[in-house]
Each structure stands twice: as structure tokens, then as C-alpha cells.
Design a protein around this motif. Structure first.
Motif, PDB file in Angstrom:
ATOM      1  N   PHE A  66      -0.428 -11.268  -2.591  1.00  0.00           N
ATOM      2  CA  PHE A  66       0.104 -10.846  -1.297  1.00  0.00           C
ATOM      3  C   PHE A  66      -0.626 -11.589  -0.174  1.00  0.00           C
ATOM      4  O   PHE A  66      -0.001 -12.105   0.758  1.00  0.00           O
ATOM      5  CB  PHE A  66      -0.065  -9.339  -1.120  1.00  0.00           C
ATOM      6  CG  PHE A  66       0.480  -8.815   0.176  1.00  0.00           C
ATOM      7  CD1 PHE A  66       1.800  -8.435   0.280  1.00  0.00           C
ATOM      8  CD2 PHE A  66      -0.327  -8.714   1.302  1.00  0.00           C
ATOM      9  CE1 PHE A  66       2.308  -7.969   1.470  1.00  0.00           C
ATOM     10  CE2 PHE A  66       0.173  -8.249   2.496  1.00  0.00           C
ATOM     11  CZ  PHE A  66       1.495  -7.873   2.570  1.00  0.00           C
ATOM     12  N   ILE A  70       4.398  -7.707  -4.125  1.00  0.00           N
ATOM     13  CA  ILE A  70       4.630  -6.264  -3.956  1.00  0.00           C
ATOM     14  C   ILE A  70       5.422  -5.719  -5.143  1.00  0.00           C
ATOM     15  O   ILE A  70       5.150  -4.627  -5.637  1.00  0.00           O
ATOM     16  CB  ILE A  70       5.359  -5.987  -2.633  1.00  0.00           C
ATOM     17  CG1 ILE A  70       4.535  -6.509  -1.471  1.00  0.00           C
ATOM     18  CG2 ILE A  70       5.592  -4.510  -2.466  1.00  0.00           C
ATOM     19  CD1 ILE A  70       5.249  -6.441  -0.157  1.00  0.00           C
ATOM     20  N   PHE A 112       3.174  -5.237  -8.020  1.00  0.00           N
ATOM     21  CA  PHE A 112       2.380  -4.034  -7.785  1.00  0.00           C
ATOM     22  C   PHE A 112       3.173  -2.788  -8.174  1.00  0.00           C
ATOM     23  O   PHE A 112       2.687  -1.917  -8.893  1.00  0.00           O
ATOM     24  CB  PHE A 112       1.999  -3.993  -6.305  1.00  0.00           C
ATOM     25  CG  PHE A 112       0.968  -2.974  -5.962  1.00  0.00           C
ATOM     26  CD1 PHE A 112      -0.360  -3.330  -5.893  1.00  0.00           C
ATOM     27  CD2 PHE A 112       1.317  -1.668  -5.700  1.00  0.00           C
ATOM     28  CE1 PHE A 112      -1.327  -2.394  -5.580  1.00  0.00           C
ATOM     29  CE2 PHE A 112       0.373  -0.735  -5.387  1.00  0.00           C
ATOM     30  CZ  PHE A 112      -0.951  -1.096  -5.320  1.00  0.00           C
ATOM     31  N   LEU A 113       4.431  -2.725  -7.687  1.00  0.00           N
ATOM     32  CA  LEU A 113       5.274  -1.562  -7.973  1.00  0.00           C
ATOM     33  C   LEU A 113       5.513  -1.430  -9.461  1.00  0.00           C
ATOM     34  O   LEU A 113       5.382  -0.342 -10.038  1.00  0.00           O
ATOM     35  CB  LEU A 113       6.612  -1.718  -7.261  1.00  0.00           C
ATOM     36  CG  LEU A 113       6.763  -1.047  -5.915  1.00  0.00           C
ATOM     37  CD1 LEU A 113       8.080  -1.431  -5.309  1.00  0.00           C
ATOM     38  CD2 LEU A 113       6.702   0.450  -6.089  1.00  0.00           C
ATOM     39  N   LYS A 159       2.549  -0.177 -11.268  1.00  0.00           N
ATOM     40  CA  LYS A 159       2.288   1.234 -11.022  1.00  0.00           C
ATOM     41  C   LYS A 159       3.272   2.127 -11.762  1.00  0.00           C
ATOM     42  O   LYS A 159       2.958   3.261 -12.097  1.00  0.00           O
ATOM     43  CB  LYS A 159       2.359   1.516  -9.523  1.00  0.00           C
ATOM     44  CG  LYS A 159       1.090   1.138  -8.806  1.00  0.00           C
ATOM     45  CD  LYS A 159      -0.015   2.007  -9.273  1.00  0.00           C
ATOM     46  CE  LYS A 159      -1.336   1.574  -8.687  1.00  0.00           C
ATOM     47  NZ  LYS A 159      -2.444   2.298  -9.301  1.00  0.00           N
ATOM     48  N   LEU A 196      13.336   0.562  -7.084  1.00  0.00           N
ATOM     49  CA  LEU A 196      12.840   0.047  -5.801  1.00  0.00           C
ATOM     50  C   LEU A 196      12.709  -1.468  -5.853  1.00  0.00           C
ATOM     51  O   LEU A 196      13.063  -2.176  -4.898  1.00  0.00           O
ATOM     52  CB  LEU A 196      11.487   0.670  -5.458  1.00  0.00           C
ATOM     53  CG  LEU A 196      11.443   2.181  -5.322  1.00  0.00           C
ATOM     54  CD1 LEU A 196      10.062   2.610  -4.885  1.00  0.00           C
ATOM     55  CD2 LEU A 196      12.466   2.659  -4.330  1.00  0.00           C
ATOM     56  N   PHE A 215      11.955   4.523   1.828  1.00  0.00           N
ATOM     57  CA  PHE A 215      12.427   3.242   1.304  1.00  0.00           C
ATOM     58  C   PHE A 215      13.761   2.853   1.935  1.00  0.00           C
ATOM     59  O   PHE A 215      14.010   1.682   2.226  1.00  0.00           O
ATOM     60  CB  PHE A 215      12.546   3.275  -0.220  1.00  0.00           C
ATOM     61  CG  PHE A 215      12.483   1.906  -0.815  1.00  0.00           C
ATOM     62  CD1 PHE A 215      11.276   1.247  -0.916  1.00  0.00           C
ATOM     63  CD2 PHE A 215      13.633   1.256  -1.231  1.00  0.00           C
ATOM     64  CE1 PHE A 215      11.217  -0.037  -1.429  1.00  0.00           C
ATOM     65  CE2 PHE A 215      13.575  -0.017  -1.744  1.00  0.00           C
ATOM     66  CZ  PHE A 215      12.360  -0.674  -1.840  1.00  0.00           C
ATOM     67  N   LEU A 272       6.164  -2.876   3.871  1.00  0.00           N
ATOM     68  CA  LEU A 272       6.552  -2.609   2.486  1.00  0.00           C
ATOM     69  C   LEU A 272       5.339  -2.317   1.622  1.00  0.00           C
ATOM     70  O   LEU A 272       5.360  -1.392   0.804  1.00  0.00           O
ATOM     71  CB  LEU A 272       7.342  -3.804   1.931  1.00  0.00           C
ATOM     72  CG  LEU A 272       7.813  -3.650   0.487  1.00  0.00           C
ATOM     73  CD1 LEU A 272       8.698  -2.433   0.355  1.00  0.00           C
ATOM     74  CD2 LEU A 272       8.562  -4.870   0.027  1.00  0.00           C
ATOM     75  N   ILE A 273       4.258  -3.092   1.789  1.00  0.00           N
ATOM     76  CA  ILE A 273       3.100  -2.814   0.915  1.00  0.00           C
ATOM     77  C   ILE A 273       2.460  -1.479   1.308  1.00  0.00           C
ATOM     78  O   ILE A 273       1.976  -0.746   0.437  1.00  0.00           O
ATOM     79  CB  ILE A 273       2.094  -3.977   0.906  1.00  0.00           C
ATOM     80  CG1 ILE A 273       1.168  -3.802  -0.305  1.00  0.00           C
ATOM     81  CG2 ILE A 273       1.247  -4.044   2.149  1.00  0.00           C
ATOM     82  CD1 ILE A 273       0.690  -5.038  -0.927  1.00  0.00           C
ATOM     83  N   THR A 277       4.525   1.020  -0.466  1.00  0.00           N
ATOM     84  CA  THR A 277       4.260   0.984  -1.901  1.00  0.00           C
ATOM     85  C   THR A 277       2.981   1.735  -2.236  1.00  0.00           C
ATOM     86  O   THR A 277       2.948   2.557  -3.165  1.00  0.00           O
ATOM     87  CB  THR A 277       4.134  -0.477  -2.348  1.00  0.00           C
ATOM     88  OG1 THR A 277       5.240  -1.191  -1.848  1.00  0.00           O
ATOM     89  CG2 THR A 277       4.101  -0.580  -3.829  1.00  0.00           C
ATOM     90  N   LEU A 278       1.928   1.462  -1.459  1.00  0.00           N
ATOM     91  CA  LEU A 278       0.659   2.157  -1.688  1.00  0.00           C
ATOM     92  C   LEU A 278       0.849   3.658  -1.517  1.00  0.00           C
ATOM     93  O   LEU A 278       0.316   4.464  -2.292  1.00  0.00           O
ATOM     94  CB  LEU A 278      -0.395   1.654  -0.697  1.00  0.00           C
ATOM     95  CG  LEU A 278      -0.922   0.249  -0.948  1.00  0.00           C
ATOM     96  CD1 LEU A 278      -1.777  -0.187   0.226  1.00  0.00           C
ATOM     97  CD2 LEU A 278      -1.742   0.208  -2.211  1.00  0.00           C
ATOM     98  N   TYR A 336       3.556   5.325  -2.020  1.00  0.00           N
ATOM     99  CA  TYR A 336       4.295   5.852  -3.170  1.00  0.00           C
ATOM    100  C   TYR A 336       3.348   6.074  -4.342  1.00  0.00           C
ATOM    101  O   TYR A 336       3.481   7.051  -5.082  1.00  0.00           O
ATOM    102  CB  TYR A 336       5.422   4.888  -3.550  1.00  0.00           C
ATOM    103  CG  TYR A 336       6.205   5.336  -4.756  1.00  0.00           C
ATOM    104  CD1 TYR A 336       7.034   6.430  -4.682  1.00  0.00           C
ATOM    105  CD2 TYR A 336       6.071   4.683  -5.969  1.00  0.00           C
ATOM    106  CE1 TYR A 336       7.727   6.868  -5.791  1.00  0.00           C
ATOM    107  CE2 TYR A 336       6.752   5.113  -7.080  1.00  0.00           C
ATOM    108  CZ  TYR A 336       7.582   6.208  -6.988  1.00  0.00           C
ATOM    109  OH  TYR A 336       8.250   6.650  -8.092  1.00  0.00           O
ATOM    110  N   ASP A 337       2.385   5.165  -4.522  1.00  0.00           N
ATOM    111  CA  ASP A 337       1.425   5.335  -5.605  1.00  0.00           C
ATOM    112  C   ASP A 337       0.569   6.572  -5.399  1.00  0.00           C
ATOM    113  O   ASP A 337       0.215   7.262  -6.344  1.00  0.00           O
ATOM    114  CB  ASP A 337       0.490   4.125  -5.678  1.00  0.00           C
ATOM    115  CG  ASP A 337       1.243   2.904  -6.057  1.00  0.00           C
ATOM    116  OD1 ASP A 337       2.277   3.052  -6.719  1.00  0.00           O
ATOM    117  OD2 ASP A 337       0.824   1.813  -5.679  1.00  0.00           O
ATOM    118  N   LEU A 387       9.176   9.581  -2.034  1.00  0.00           N
ATOM    119  CA  LEU A 387       9.688   8.707  -0.979  1.00  0.00           C
ATOM    120  C   LEU A 387      10.310   9.499   0.163  1.00  0.00           C
ATOM    121  O   LEU A 387      10.534   8.967   1.236  1.00  0.00           O
ATOM    122  CB  LEU A 387      10.721   7.731  -1.549  1.00  0.00           C
ATOM    123  CG  LEU A 387      10.134   6.648  -2.443  1.00  0.00           C
ATOM    124  CD1 LEU A 387      11.225   5.920  -3.181  1.00  0.00           C
ATOM    125  CD2 LEU A 387       9.330   5.661  -1.613  1.00  0.00           C
TER     126      LEU A 387
END
Lengths: 122, 496
Positions: A17, A44, A47-48, A51, A80, B134, B178-179, B182-183, B185-186, B191
């Protein structure tokens, strides 16, 4: 350091990234900028996807037998990622078409050079 | 009455589909369709506003999957007011700039302009109403593409370069957004905004994951700040507003950047929660950057000789005001910021349209030397520009005065370092605003450039209608701001 190595997917995707982000921001070549954008978005998605994976579980596709959610990995990140890919493809298309038009007009891909030429146009 | 709950979703889908249909229609039909669509959005948002004021907020399930799985739309008072206002500004900007579309855009591309407007309308409404992060990201990207199209459609070198720069900066912003999502969501596994807030509350109670949460807040905030042109991320702004057609500049400055700020407020209240957000110190960053933007935007505007670019740089300063309001970290500050979103949108879109009207009677040039005397050659645009300038400076009776009043009272609420800086900078910035706007007004009313005078000139009915509505709206905001302020307060209470 131990955390870094056990979460190597996440570490790699954050490094990617960063590479993509700086390329998009700092590189002068339009094509390299677009490549940087794609690296950034793909990082990204990595990463998704990392996870969403749960160790020792199956792909979330139902095949005959009675499914229990405990057998499968998390399917939402995959959804996603797919949506994100569609978005980044369309943005890439827009950027590439802009680059083509700028190249036809100014015969260069260097954004600083284009800026100089546009200023002279006045 | 319950069918009103369908309105937000219908508007979004109709806007998307009329965007698709417009691409095969003729220019006239596409224009008619777009005007009908914006009018429809206006009336339905008014309906939603009345409904939410009477029966309170509601969520609308999409695809009949209940809360943690399905996608949702949420409408409260603030969302309805936002949607109503966005449709109104969109309508007036199109109406005022309609005449110049033909002049600025090549003939075969004119229906495509309305495709972009439809897409932009759908993404604006979706950003206002969505309850899913999202979905918000996807519509942020649609918004970016449509806005980039609005800049580049005027296919000359300047506007193409401006569009490229705009896209690059926007993509950096949406990458960070977006990142961040994403973080997030983790961390929470959700969402939908309300679910996220519930799990974040549980995390906060146990004192877990405070560091990642701070990172998330930072990433999302910086992403949105880049996209809404907060100082020092405003490099793309002057060209993008300065070289696009009048309606585009009006829409970009008053709607596109404001929709992102509204998304930020939504995330502040409905995702992260105000307490965590305000304690995370990111508000201090907003405050400092906002204050810096107020000063540097005005300094850049003073140095400009091009009127369009001067108005564009004034936008940097005004975005600074909004972020300063958010930076106080109080409900009163956010109320003032939201009101400033409205007053700035109403004023800035009018200024851009009026400026195009003035440059039309000055040989289509935008420099102050050419614009001298333009206020006599196009009186309607001259009056509108003067009203807009007074409102931007903050003269009483106009919209800008009320927002400065509320910003100051938000500043005076707490006695700390922010109050001192805010009050001093507000004063300095008002003087700077007065410097360049009064100079602009004086120069358009200096009787010169008689060779540009055209005895047969008529500003056009649509232009006059748009301008008159803009002026009325400005006075309404300035004289009768109480109902709007009360609606914002109710809406913010519904948020938390």
C-alpha cells in the motif's frame, strides 16, 4: 517483531500500500502513477482476503451436504474485494483514457512537462 | 404515509437509471429528464423531511435481509435537509449555467454532461442516505468519476490537466478511506454504521484496540480531508474550479466537497461515536488545518488576477471554516459547521454562475482588467455577485453573517487555546475576505471597457431565474435561519 512475521500477509499488504501510494503521489510518469494506484488498491484487496481466511476451513460454496457456518471461511471480504475490483477497474479506465488524450495532445507522459506545456498554451 | 419510506431508495435508483438512459437520448431529452429527476429529488426529499420531523428517523432495508447482513438506507432530519438542499442547489446551478453549457461544451458531448449530472446526483443522495460504510465507499468513487468527468468535458488542455490532477488527489484520498474502512471491518466485523458503533462501544468499555482505532480515525479523516480540499491538500482545486464550465464549478464547489464532509460528520456521529472521535485529538488536527486554510486560502485569493480562480481559492478558506467548526469537538461547533456547509454552498454556487455571466459580457475573459464595468453590462449577474461577495465577507442580512456568528459563539463556548486562536483568525480572515471581495465588486462597477458593450445583450430567462432564486435563498438563510438551525440540531440529536 514476532507479530510482524506471524501476520506476514498484513505486513506485506501494508508495505505494498505504501509503495503504491507514494508512486501515485510522487511519480511523474502518468502510466506509473496508474500502476501505483493499482498496486495500492490490490494491496487493500490482499489485506481483505487475508483477513477473511480462517485456518483449516473450506471455500464458502454449498455442495450437497448440510452446511454449518463453522466449516467455511468468511465470504464477505470476497464480496467486498469483487466490488472493489470493479471500482478500481473503472477508475483505471477513466485515468487511462485521460492519459491517452493528454499524450495525443502533448506527446509526453510526464505530468510536470504537461503542466509546463499547458501553461505556455495560454 | 409509510410509502414515503421508499422515497430515498427510489430517488437513488431513478438517478442511476436515468444516467444510463440519458446516454442514448438527444441533448434536449437528456436535459428534460435530468431537470425532472432533480425536481423529483427535491419534492421527495421535502416529503422525507416532513415525515422524519413528524415520525422520527427510519431505516429502510434493501433486499429484505435484516440488520447485520443486509444493506440499509437511513433517513433522519439532517439527511432529509441535506438531500433537499443538495437537490435545490443542483437545480439552481443547472438552471443558471444552462445557457453556457452550449457555449462551453462541444455539440456531440452535451447529452453526456447530463449523464454525469445524473450519476453525480445519485451518488450525492446515496452518500447522504446510506447506512453502510462500504456502499458509501462505492458511491464516493462514483462521485469522483462523475466529478472528474464534469471537469474534463470541456476538453481543452487546461481542463484535462485539471481533471487529471483532481483524479490523482481524489484517488489518494479514496485509497486512504478504503484502507481505513478495511481496518475497521477487521476490528468490528461489521459494515453497517449502527452495528459498528455497538461493537466499538464494547471495545472501548474493555479498553481494547485503542491504537488501531486511532489509526482508523486518522486514515478515514485524512482521506476525506484530501477529497474535500482541506488545506494543504487543495492543490487541485483552483484549476478544477477555474477551468470547468460554470455549472460544473458551482456543483463541484458546493455539492461534491460538501457531500464528503457530510460523510465525515456521519462517521463521526454514527460510526466512531462522538466521544471517541473527539477524544482522539484528530479534532485538533482539523482545527489547526482549518485555521491555516482560512488564512492561506485568503492570501492565495488576494494574489489572483483571475476572478474564477479567486473565487476558487476563497473556497479553500471556506472549507477551512467548516473544518474549524468540526475541530472544536462540540455539538455547537458541528452545528455551526453544518450551517456553514449550507450557507457556503448557496453562496459559492451563485458566485460561480454570476462570474460566468460577468465574463460573458467581457469577451469571455476572466481577468479583473477585462471584467471592469461588467456589472453595468450584465446587471443581474452584477447584483448577484455583489450579494455573494457580501455574504462571503459576512455582512449582516446575508447567509455568511449567520454562519460566522454561530462559529464565533461555538468558539466562545469553552475558554481554551482554541477559543483565542479561533476568534483572532475569524477576525483576520473576515478582513482578508473583505479585501479581495470588495476589490472584485469595485472593479466590476468601475465604468470601463465600453468596447465590450452589446446593445442587444440579454442575460437569458433561465440565467435570471436561477440567479433570482439564489439571491432569495441567500436572504432566506440570512434572515430566517432559525428553522434550519433547529432542524440541524434535531438531526444531530437523532444521529447520536
Amino acid at each position: 517483531m514476532g507479530h510482524l512475521f506471524s501476520n506476514y500477509y498484513e505486513a506485506v499488504s501494508v508495505i505494498l500500500f505504501g509503495i503504491g501510494f507514494t508512486t501515485l503521489l510522487l511519480n511523474r510518469n502518468m502510466i506509473k502513477k496508474i500502476m501505483g494506484f493499482n498496486i495500492m488498491d490490490t494491496a487493500i484487496y490482499l489485506f481483505l482476503a487475508a483477513k477473511g481466511y480462517i485456518f483449516n476451513r473450506k471455500v464458502p460454496i454449498v455442495t450437497g451436504e448440510v452446511p454449518t457456518p463453522e466449516q467455511y471461511i468468511n465470504p464477505i471480504p470476497a464480496g467486498l474485494v469483487l466490488t472493489g475490483i470493479v471500482v478500481s477497474v473503472s477508475v483505471t479506465a477513466v485515468m487511462l483514457s485521460l492519459t491517452i488524450r493528454l499524450y495525443r495532445r502533448y506527446h509526453t507522459l510526464d505530468i510536470d512537462e504537461i503542466t509546463r506545456l499547458v501553461k505556455e498554451e495560454k | 404515509m409509510d410509502f414515503i419510506r421508499n422515497f430515498p431508495f427510489f430517488c437513488i435508483v431513478l438517478a442511476l437509471s436515468s444516467g444510463v438512459i440519458s446516454s442514448v437520448l438527444s441533448q434536449k431529452a437528456a436535459k428534460a429528464l435530468t431537470f425532472c429527476l432533480v425536481l423529483l429529488a427535491l419534492f421527495t426529499s421535502a416529503g422525507v423531511l416532513v415525515y422524519t420531523l413528524r415520525f422520527g428517523e427510519f431505516t429502510y432495508m434493501m433486499g429484505h435481509f435484516p440488520a447485520p447482513w443486509g444493506n440499509e438506507i437511513r433517513a433522519g432530519v439532517l439527511e432529509a435537509v441535506m438531500a433537499l438542499f443538495f437537490s435545490l442547489i443542483m437545480l439552481l446551478s443547472l438552471l443558471g449555467g444552462e445557457k453556457y453549457l452550449k457555449l462551453d461544451i462541444e455539440e456531440p458531448k452535451q447529452n453526456l454532461y447530463f449523464v454525469l449530472i445524473d450519476l453525480l446526483m445519485s451518488s450525492l443522495l446515496a452518500l447522504v442516505y446510506t447506512n453502510d460504510l462500504f456502499t458509501a465507499y462505492v458511491f464516493v468513487e462514483i462521485n469522483t468519476i462523475a466529478a472528474g468527468g464534469l471537469i474534463m468535458i470541456r476538453s481543452n488542455g487546461h481542463s484535462m490537466l485539471a481533471a487529471t490532477k483532481y483524479m490523482i488527489m481524489s484517488l489518494l484520498g479514496s485509497g486512504l478511506l478504503l484502507i481505513g474502512l478495511t481496518l475497521q471491518y477487521d476490528l468490528t466485523g461489521h459494515l453497517l454504521m449502527s452495528n459498528i458503533q455497538d461493537s466499538l462501544k464494547t471495545l472501548a468499555e474493555h479498553g481494547e484496540y485503542t491504537m488501531p482505532l486511532t489509526v482508523i480515525i486518522g486514515l478515514i479523516s485524512v482521506g476525506i480531508a484530501i477529497k474535500s480540499a482541506l488545506f494543504p491538500f487543495h492543490a487541485w482545486l483552483a484549476d478544477a474550479y477555474g477551468f470547468s464550465t460554470a455549472s460544473s464549478a458551482a456543483i463541484l464547489s458546493s455539492l461534491v466537497s460538501k457531500a464528503y464532509i457530510f460523510l465525515l460528520i456521519k462517521i463521526m456521529y454514527r460510526v466512531i461515536g462522538t466521544e471517541v472521535f473527539w477524544n482522539s485529538k484528530i479534532t485538533n488536527v482539523f482545527f489547526v488545518l482549518g485555521v491555516a486554510g482560512m488564512l492561506f486560502g485568503s492570501f492565495s485569493a488576494i494574489r489572483e488576477h483571475d476572478m474564477r480562480r479567486m473565487i476558487a481559492f476563497s473556497s479553500v478558506a471556506q472549507i477551512g471554516y467548516i473544518y474549524m467548526g468540526l475541530g472544536f469537538g462540540t455539538t455547537l461547533g458541528v452545528t455551526a459547521a453544518v450551517f456553514h456547509i449550507f450557507s457556503h454552498a448557496a453562496t459559492k454556487s451563485m458566485l460561480f454562475v454570476a462570474c460566468r455571466g460577468l465574463s460573458e459580457v467581457s469577451g469571455n475573459k476572466k481577468d479583473f482588467s477585462d471584467l471592469k464595468g461588467a456589472g453595468y453590462r450584465n446587471p443581474v449577474a452584477g447584483v448577484a455577485f455583489t450579494v455573494g461577495a457580501f455574504s462571503m465577507v459576512g455582512v449582516p442580512l446575508f447567509a455568511g453573517f449567520i454562519s460566522k456568528l454561530y462559529l464565533t459563539s461555538a468558539a466562545l463556548e469553552n475558554f481554551d487555546w482554541k477559543m483565542v486562536i479561533a476568534v483572532i483568525v475569524l477576525a483576520i480572515s473576515t478582513i482578508l475576505n473583505a479585501l479581495y471581495f470588495i476589490r472584485a465588486v469595485i472593479s466590476i462597477y468601475t465604468p470601463r471597457n465600453e468596447h465590450y458593450r452589446d446593445a442587444n445583450f440579454h442575460p437569458g430567462i433561465t440565467f435570471c431565474a436561477g440567479i433570482v432564486c439564489f439571491i432569495v435563498m441567500n436572504f432566506m438563510l440570512g434572515l430566517a435561519s432559525d428553522p434550519l438551525i433547529r432542524a440541524i440540531e434535531i438531526g444531530l440529536r437523532m444521529f447520536s
